[in-house]
Write an enzyme that holds these catalytic residues in place. Structure first.
Site, PDB file in Angstrom:
ATOM      1  N   ALA B 245      24.880 -23.732  -6.184  1.00 22.28           N
ATOM      2  CA  ALA B 245      26.325 -23.836  -6.404  1.00 22.28           C
ATOM      3  C   ALA B 245      26.646 -24.845  -7.512  1.00 22.28           C
ATOM      4  O   ALA B 245      25.756 -25.510  -8.044  1.00 22.28           O
ATOM      5  CB  ALA B 245      27.000 -24.231  -5.105  1.00 22.28           C
ATOM      6  N   HIS B 246      27.913 -24.976  -7.798  1.00 20.34           N
ATOM      7  CA  HIS B 246      28.315 -25.820  -8.933  1.00 20.34           C
ATOM      8  C   HIS B 246      27.993 -27.293  -8.688  1.00 20.34           C
ATOM      9  O   HIS B 246      28.092 -27.796  -7.596  1.00 20.34           O
ATOM     10  CB  HIS B 246      29.784 -25.636  -9.289  1.00 20.34           C
ATOM     11  CG  HIS B 246      30.769 -25.824  -8.192  1.00 20.34           C
ATOM     12  ND1 HIS B 246      32.119 -25.730  -8.414  1.00 20.34           N
ATOM     13  CD2 HIS B 246      30.616 -26.081  -6.870  1.00 20.34           C
ATOM     14  CE1 HIS B 246      32.746 -25.936  -7.269  1.00 20.34           C
ATOM     15  NE2 HIS B 246      31.868 -26.142  -6.338  1.00 20.34           N
TER      16      HIS B 246
END
Lengths: 347, 347, 347
Positions: B245-246
């Site tokens: 994920a980011h």
């Protein structure tokens, strides 16, 4: 679009079923017992839906003999209504037309062999020594790498990638985004490397062999073997987002639900059912007819057919927290229990 | 296809290994101890396979000095036979030829910078201000978004998408279906919106930086950061269908097995091993050299190296059901146990 | 590239916020409290970061009125600073230009209807009877199958596949690698087939309907229905690698984190939150406002809003092993506990 139409009597004859009621009724589609209209066919297989039979507006219902008496409309009588329904419903599926030949936008190596009856769609790439057999269909954006084979009547729906040394049997159906024949995840850790060591890649020199009548779901990945092949025997059915690592062997007629994963060199038997997001660790063996329920992790080989599970049940978070916290000391509690029992016996 | 051939003596010299037996034997491939033939090289690293050594038909075996005496054929002696085998086997891997230049069907922005030695395959799309460095290879159907960089000697096997603000280091290998630099999943819930509230998207203004020698598996996804970058340091190895994920930061030499997932802003140390389908919650930190076993969920930061696990073992479903049902009341049982202990002490 | 610039006063007016400090300060980007410079905007929403406020070098900070007094720089005062920040930050996002019209390399059926303001990117394939509405954007390598509709202002970032009978509402955002409208995984087991039975595929005759303002993550898969449609109501937000099976119904404003999976015919309520890699079994119903924590498996319908969990906590492997082994006999331990209690009561 022209309509696909069959009378009840035609369907009965075509599929070898007895019928009752109006044989001349024209059927042009299928629907649920609750949703089907007078020109549609429905089915009753699961007794959970029996109560819906009396109120159905369907033109004809596929059902077991024991339910025929309760059917308010025409009926087709089958030993296994779900199987009969599956066969009949396929008549009403409209697949796009796949013209034989190679789309102008496709990039096909002159060293590939493409059967004249095969259909190669827009933007496909077919590399050297690839073989596309009779009646095979490559939808848009498929890539068939060097030396891969797509068997007769197989269909790559769209955007399927066969990387290298992949052989698909006949009538294999592969859904978009699937990647077959990518490198297995093989690494050796070189402690002597600079720093504190680094990874060395093991070349993945095997291939993938997929048997006849297999189905591979969307965005599923099947890696090729390190030295020998990754194998799916015939009629293996994989749902979406499944991960099959290198050198896995899956027996015929096994089905896996979405997001299941099988680690390297595991051997899954025939007629197994692997539930959604279940996992099998590497190098294990599962006997034939093993069922693994959803989200369970298989950590040891299974020699006996049967159903196997892991996991703990869902609860309200505030209750679950208490139980989960206790799990961390379960061994201690059992020791305390044993100590109490000993005391109790000594009294 | 021409054959790749090396004598045992050549291999010994090239990789700095001692050998015994026939140095002039010609080797043209590799295989398992059980499967290799007289012109193939095999290896013995895991003592589990020692018993296969005496029966091998391989032309030469890479092994430790302690096993050399038991080898019925030529041997190459290595401190770490698995690493030595990995290096030797790479000689026998046939990669497709990647001609330098841009395939006629590729769509390349005039504002992209493509090294003359790079290879841009069929149907690739390279957007403005993208940079493709020396010797980089884009297989068919790769998309390199605006402003992305593909470092020297990196290879996007096929159908890889770099969305935006992605920088790959040197010798990065990315497998088909990987998506790097897609929007992070950042949402704010706007309670004031019509109805009972709705979601507002947070723009994802960061990028992704992938270090040298990383490998990214098929259908793996790595989102770009919200404000700063998502980072993989060098020599990170990701298997298939991993989700990063980011704003995640993964330390050098860490490896993750298939279907692992790391939530936003987590920071994973160096030399970690994340098992298949394991998960790490957002904003956590894992120290260097942490191993997480398959399917475990990491719910708190880990400060000490070591091996960590969660989950319960697989059982026959009929046994598992009983135990799982009891789990829902585990806290109550422990309280009852404590009460009994108290009674017992008071007696 | 030209710079995007707004003064603090302009931002205040545009978003209906009060401001304090220098309204003429020019802002050209956004950043974290710790990282933003004098021409950047930051925000303070989570009180965990309050301590960073006094040291920020940001040009302006979006914050709650209660924090305005501690702000060393200009401030924009919002009831919900995170939502206000999300709206403002979108101003500073640079999206590539999407020229209206059809790229020369796209393959578009003459029987598709493409709005003149829509943008069809390189190598897209749009099949017959597909509809692309006003201002919709198809990035490179998108496939829109026969009869699918892409609603106005929707954006398929790149390499998105809509297989068949898929309707996207307005302003839907779909990330690369997503596959929508692939065959549901419907099989009937035909015991009468040769060998010991084999699978028959059920045609998947329904479609997929995606409501306005939905977002679909990278490599997420959403299958079409067997007879009726798979449905996402409006403002549903799906992260990457999510699997939505056939005939699932997801209520409006529900969000799912990466790698979540929902099995066939499950019905998820509105405003639900499904954690990363959580799963929902088939045919279950979840009420509105149900939260499922990461990696939990939902095995029964949930009638009440609230937070639900499953799983056991992570531990050092050597401790976990002992507890996990005990789990296999939990039922026995509870019986022994009950027996002791009985003994104790009888004394």
């Amino acid at each position: 679009m022209s309509t696909i139409q069959h009378t009840v009597a035609e369907l009965a004859e075509r599929f070898g079923l007895a019928f009752q009621g109006d044989g001349q009724r024209v059927i042009d589609g299928v629907g649920t017992l609750a949703g089907a209209g007078p020109s549609q066919l429905s089915f009753l297989s699961n007794s959970k839906y029996s109560a819906q039979l009396s109120g159905t507006r369907a033109g004809v219902v596929v059902l077991r003999e024991e339910n025929a008496g309760d059917c308010p409309t025409a009926a087709l009588v089958a030993k296994d209504p779900y199987v009969a329904y599956a066969r009949i419903a396929a008549l009403f599926e409209r697949l796009p037309a796949y013209p034989a030949g190679i789309h102008a936008s496709a990039v096909v190596s002159p060293a590939a062999r493409i059967a004249p009856t095969a259909s190669i769609g827009p933007c496909c790439v077919v590399e050297e020594d690839a073989v596309i057999e009779d009646g095979a269909v490559l939808g848009p954006h498929c890539i068939v790498g060097a030396g891969c084979t797509v068997g007769a009547q197989s269909r790559l729906v769209a955007r399927v990638t066969l990387v290298t040394r992949v052989t698909l049997g006949k009538r294999v159906l592969v859904h978009p985004g699937a990647v077959i024949g990518s490198d297995g995840f093989g690494l050796a850790f070189d402690r002597s490397a600079s720093d504190h060591g680094s990874w060395i890649k093991l070349p993945q020199l095997g291939g993938v062999r997929i048997g006849d009548d297999c189905e591979i779901g969307a965005n599923t990945t099947i890696d090729r073997g390190a030295l020998e092949d990754t194998v799916l025997e015939e009629d293996v059915r994989l749902d979406n987002q499944i991960q099959i690592a290198h050198n896995v062997h899956v027996g015929a007629h096994t089905a896996m639900a979405g997001c299941a994963a099988v680690a390297g060199s595991a051997k899954i038997g025939r007629y197994c059912m692997i539930g959604g997001n279940a996992g099998v660790l590497g190098h294990l063996e599962l006997a034939d007819r093993v069922t693994i329920t959803a989200k369970s992790l298989v950590t040891h080989s299974i020699r006996e057919p049967g159903e196997y599970s892991a996991g703990v049940p869902l609860q309200e978070n505030r209750l679950w927290r208490r139980n989960a916290a206790r799990f961390k000391h379960l061994d201690e509690y059992v020791r305390r229990l044993s100590a109490l029992e000993k005391d109790s016996n000594n009294e």
